[in-house]
Design a protein around this motif. Structure first.
Motif, mmCIF file in Angstrom:
data_model
loop_
_atom_site.group_PDB
_atom_site.id
_atom_site.type_symbol
_atom_site.label_atom_id
_atom_site.label_comp_id
_atom_site.label_asym_id
_atom_site.label_seq_id
_atom_site.Cartn_x
_atom_site.Cartn_y
_atom_site.Cartn_z
ATOM 1 N N PRO A 168 1.203 -1.374 0.248
ATOM 2 C CA PRO A 168 0.232 -0.108 0.257
ATOM 3 C C PRO A 168 0.597 1.173 0.161
ATOM 4 C CG PRO A 168 -0.175 -0.760 2.301
ATOM 5 C CD PRO A 168 0.380 -2.691 1.300
ATOM 6 N N VAL A 169 2.160 1.181 0.634
ATOM 7 C CA VAL A 169 2.930 2.389 0.462
ATOM 8 C C VAL A 169 3.219 2.426 -0.775
ATOM 9 C CG1 VAL A 169 4.934 3.659 1.760
ATOM 10 C CG2 VAL A 169 3.520 1.850 3.183
ATOM 11 N N ILE A 170 3.877 1.208 -1.746
ATOM 12 C CA ILE A 170 4.106 1.811 -2.728
ATOM 13 C C ILE A 170 3.383 2.691 -3.416
ATOM 14 C CG2 ILE A 170 5.445 0.267 -4.741
ATOM 15 C CD1 ILE A 170 7.011 -1.265 -2.939
ATOM 16 N N VAL A 171 2.049 1.499 -3.582
ATOM 17 C CA VAL A 171 1.150 2.472 -4.295
ATOM 18 C C VAL A 171 0.225 3.632 -4.226
ATOM 19 C CG1 VAL A 171 -1.249 1.777 -5.107
ATOM 20 C CG2 VAL A 171 0.027 -0.320 -5.211
ATOM 21 N N GLY A 172 0.588 3.949 -3.212
ATOM 22 C CA GLY A 172 0.274 5.174 -3.119
ATOM 23 C C GLY A 172 1.299 6.499 -3.046
ATOM 24 N N SER A 173 2.315 6.084 -3.215
ATOM 25 C CA SER A 173 3.594 7.127 -3.406
ATOM 26 C C SER A 173 2.931 7.107 -4.810
ATOM 27 C CB SER A 173 4.969 6.585 -2.719
ATOM 28 O OG SER A 173 4.825 6.199 -1.696
ATOM 29 N N VAL A 174 3.232 5.615 -5.717
ATOM 30 C CA VAL A 174 3.301 5.999 -6.812
ATOM 31 C C VAL A 174 1.942 6.085 -7.446
ATOM 32 C CG1 VAL A 174 3.044 4.482 -9.516
ATOM 33 C CG2 VAL A 174 4.779 4.424 -7.722
ATOM 34 N N GLY A 175 0.879 6.383 -7.109
ATOM 35 C CA GLY A 175 -0.544 7.060 -7.548
ATOM 36 C C GLY A 175 -0.497 9.151 -7.358
ATOM 37 N N ARG A 176 0.695 9.194 -6.540
ATOM 38 C CA ARG A 176 0.102 10.191 -6.057
ATOM 39 C C ARG A 176 0.473 11.316 -7.805
ATOM 40 N NH1 ARG A 176 3.686 10.849 -0.844
ATOM 41 N NH2 ARG A 176 2.794 9.366 1.129
ATOM 42 N N VAL A 177 1.066 10.686 -8.440
ATOM 43 C CA VAL A 177 1.068 10.842 -10.136
ATOM 44 C C VAL A 177 -0.019 11.325 -10.296
ATOM 45 C CG1 VAL A 177 2.868 11.007 -11.855
ATOM 46 C CG2 VAL A 177 4.053 9.784 -9.693
ATOM 47 N N PRO A 178 -0.745 10.182 -10.560
ATOM 48 C CA PRO A 178 -2.206 10.713 -11.130
ATOM 49 C C PRO A 178 -2.969 11.524 -10.727
ATOM 50 C CG PRO A 178 -1.953 8.630 -10.671
ATOM 51 C CD PRO A 178 -0.416 9.339 -10.650
ATOM 52 N N ALA A 179 -3.333 11.322 -9.288
ATOM 53 C CA ALA A 179 -3.919 11.691 -8.381
ATOM 54 C C ALA A 179 -3.762 13.919 -8.369
ATOM 55 C CB ALA A 179 -4.032 12.025 -6.867
ATOM 56 N N GLY A 180 -2.402 14.144 -8.236
ATOM 57 C CA GLY A 180 -1.972 15.676 -9.104
ATOM 58 C C GLY A 180 -2.466 15.911 -9.999
ATOM 59 N N ALA A 181 -2.369 15.186 -10.784
ATOM 60 C CA ALA A 181 -2.505 15.406 -12.065
ATOM 61 C C ALA A 181 -4.736 15.504 -12.308
ATOM 62 C CB ALA A 181 -2.341 15.245 -13.747
ATOM 63 N N LEU A 182 -4.749 15.055 -12.089
ATOM 64 C CA LEU A 182 -6.521 15.082 -11.969
ATOM 65 C C LEU A 182 -6.697 15.576 -10.479
ATOM 66 C CD1 LEU A 182 -7.521 11.370 -11.363
ATOM 67 C CD2 LEU A 182 -7.542 12.936 -13.036
ATOM 68 N N THR A 183 -6.263 16.642 -9.903
ATOM 69 C CA THR A 183 -6.428 17.820 -8.701
ATOM 70 C C THR A 183 -6.584 19.085 -10.237
ATOM 71 O OG1 THR A 183 -6.058 16.930 -6.903
ATOM 72 C CG2 THR A 183 -6.267 17.932 -6.966
ATOM 73 N N ASP A 184 -5.484 18.951 -10.849
ATOM 74 C CA ASP A 184 -5.624 20.064 -11.411
ATOM 75 C C ASP A 184 -6.697 20.333 -12.197
ATOM 76 O OD1 ASP A 184 -2.744 20.655 -10.459
ATOM 77 O OD2 ASP A 184 -1.294 19.769 -12.028
ATOM 78 N N ARG A 185 -7.092 19.197 -12.499
ATOM 79 C CA ARG A 185 -8.102 18.942 -13.842
ATOM 80 C C ARG A 185 -9.652 19.336 -13.002
ATOM 81 N NH1 ARG A 185 -11.741 20.535 -16.689
ATOM 82 N NH2 ARG A 185 -11.847 18.763 -18.656
ATOM 83 N N TYR A 186 -9.694 18.133 -11.864
ATOM 84 C CA TYR A 186 -11.546 18.141 -11.560
ATOM 85 C C TYR A 186 -11.775 19.207 -10.298
ATOM 86 C CZ TYR A 186 -12.019 15.184 -14.840
ATOM 87 O OH TYR A 186 -11.997 14.397 -16.559
ATOM 88 N N GLY A 187 -9.798 19.470 -9.284
ATOM 89 C CA GLY A 187 -9.916 20.330 -8.100
ATOM 90 C C GLY A 187 -10.620 19.686 -7.561
ATOM 91 N N ALA A 188 -9.954 19.688 -6.201
ATOM 92 C CA ALA A 188 -10.040 19.002 -4.838
ATOM 93 C C ALA A 188 -11.812 18.985 -4.174
ATOM 94 C CB ALA A 188 -9.035 20.139 -3.394
ATOM 95 N N ARG A 189 -12.466 19.354 -4.242
ATOM 96 C CA ARG A 189 -13.775 19.105 -4.019
ATOM 97 C C ARG A 189 -14.416 18.370 -4.865
ATOM 98 N NH1 ARG A 189 -18.947 20.434 -5.486
ATOM 99 N NH2 ARG A 189 -19.847 20.839 -3.078
ATOM 100 N N ILE A 190 -14.017 17.432 -5.418
ATOM 101 C CA ILE A 190 -14.020 16.840 -6.336
ATOM 102 C C ILE A 190 -13.514 15.414 -5.769
ATOM 103 C CG2 ILE A 190 -14.201 15.668 -8.136
ATOM 104 C CD1 ILE A 190 -15.951 18.114 -9.435
ATOM 105 N N MET A 191 -12.132 15.336 -5.763
ATOM 106 C CA MET A 191 -10.949 14.230 -5.909
ATOM 107 C C MET A 191 -10.860 14.192 -3.915
ATOM 108 S SD MET A 191 -9.995 13.558 -8.514
ATOM 109 C CE MET A 191 -7.965 12.512 -7.913
#
Length: 379
Positions: A41-64
């Motif tokens: 879970p630590v490795i997946v969570g770390s790597v998953g921050r890359v798409p999560a950050g990009a999706l936040t740029d697009r859709y905003g934290a209110r949704i994410m």
């Protein structure tokens, strides 16, 4: 709201680690199988921050933020039926890594709501949510004494309540810049920024050091100083608490002085502490003071590096860059424990490992002071 969500999802993210010995005994796991279960879970969570950050740029934290918090409930509850089968548990652990991506959601949210001269401190306050890992380490096994599945129900309930509150209370800044390019192109642009990898290297030392000590410090204290598991865990929790408290200080000092200068001084202190610890001082008081000083330096560096992110990253790309930097920080914490364990197995000593840490911290110190003071958002 971002800090509370960060802390709660990080508790969920770290649910398996405090119960590692329970799973080892119940399922008859080897040390490697237990380590793999904790690491996934630590490795997946770390790597998953890359798409999560990009999706936040697009859709905003209110949704994410409410979305990721709500989705994290599913693997949290699935830990209950999966506890009797190692293979199924590994699959659930993989999806539990989703909870570790919220760091890349909160940073662009907090950045957008504060002026540049206050962003370092604000992101530092948000960064205190990493204390959720320490909360998990302390409370999860104690809650489990009242029922082995009770921690999962408690955390799932907390995530459900938070998801609703986040949906009602979190607002994106009205002037937030929404990118119009596809996800892959935005990640590619962030990856081509020189500062992305410079910040990643500095954060891998600062936050990676925190993760590494969090993972390996109890083992070090037990092997080298002969502490009991309880005493070693308590002292490791104290180390984690110091890093949490000093993170906003690093952000605040970055606002007042310059985050690159603060990072340089903080990493210099870490290097000095690692050199002293390499000579194996007694635990009381020299060793304890030395470890706490390193904790303060690593916490300060983690806060000041993200104060630097807000200064040298174009605002529309903060989420994408944060995702990559956060991923490198998380992944950077998994090399040192492997190195320390290998060195101890070969030499029955830790001195070489601490000297390597001092070399790395000193290199970060020199680079932060010599190069990053001149970095600007326009490259």
């Amino acid at each position: 709201m971002a800090t509370v969500g960060f802390g709660l999802t990080f508790w969920a993210w770290n649910l398996i680690s405090p119960l590692g010995d329970h799973y080892k005994g119940r399922l008859g796991l080897s040390s490697f199988q237990q380590s793999l279960l904790v690491a996934i879970p630590v490795i997946v969570g770390s790597v998953g921050r890359v798409p999560a950050g990009a999706l936040t740029d697009r859709y905003g934290a209110r949704i994410m933020f409410p979305l990721v918090s709500a989705l994290s409930i599913i693997p949290t509850l699935l830990l209950v039926p999966a506890g009797g089968n190692y293979g199924v548990l590994l699959v659930v652990a993989f999806f539990l890594g989703l909870a570790g991506t919220t760091f890349a959601i909160g940073v662009p949210l907090v950045n957008s709501w504060f002026p540049p001269e206050r962003r370092g401190f604000a992101v530092g306050i948000f960064g205190m949510g990493m204390g959720g890992v320490a909360l998990s380490g302390y409370f999860t096994p104690r809650i489990a004494k009242h029922g082995q599945d009770l921690p999962f129900y408690v955390v799932a309930l907390g995530l459900a309540v938070y998801s609703v509150l986040a949906l009602l209370l979190i607002e994106d800044h009205p002037d937030r810049v929404v990118p119009d390019q596809p996800l892959t192109r935005r990640l590619g642009r962030a990856g081509r920024l020189r500062v992305t990898w410079e910040l990643s290297a500095l954060y891998a030392i600062g936050f990676g050091g925190i993760v590494a000590f969090g993972v390996y410090l109890p083992t070090y204290l037990k092997n080298w100083y002969g502490l009991s598991a309880t005493d070693a865990g308590t002292k490791a929790a104290g180390f984690a608490l110091v890093t949490v408290l000093f993170r906003p200080l690093g952000g605040r000092l970055g606002d007042k002085i310059h985050p690159a200068i603060v990072s340089a001084w903080a990493l210099g202190i870490v290097a000095l502490g690692a050199i002293v610890q390499a000579f194996d001082p007694g635990l009381y008081p020299a060793g304890t003071i030395c470890l706490l000083v390193m904790a303060a330096g690593l916490g300060t560096a983690s806060g000041s590096v993200f104060a630097l992110v807000s200064q040298v990253t174009p605002q529309a790309q903060v989420g994408s860059v944060t995702g990559i930097v956060g991923a490198m920080g998380g992944l950077g914490g998994f090399v040192p424990p492997l190195v320390m364990g290998s060195i101890y197995s070969a030499k029955h000593a830790y001195s070489i490992g601490f000297m390597l840490l001092s070399d790395l911290a000193l290199a970060g110190c020199v680079y932060a002071y010599g190069r990053m003071r001149e970095a600007r958002p326009d490259g």
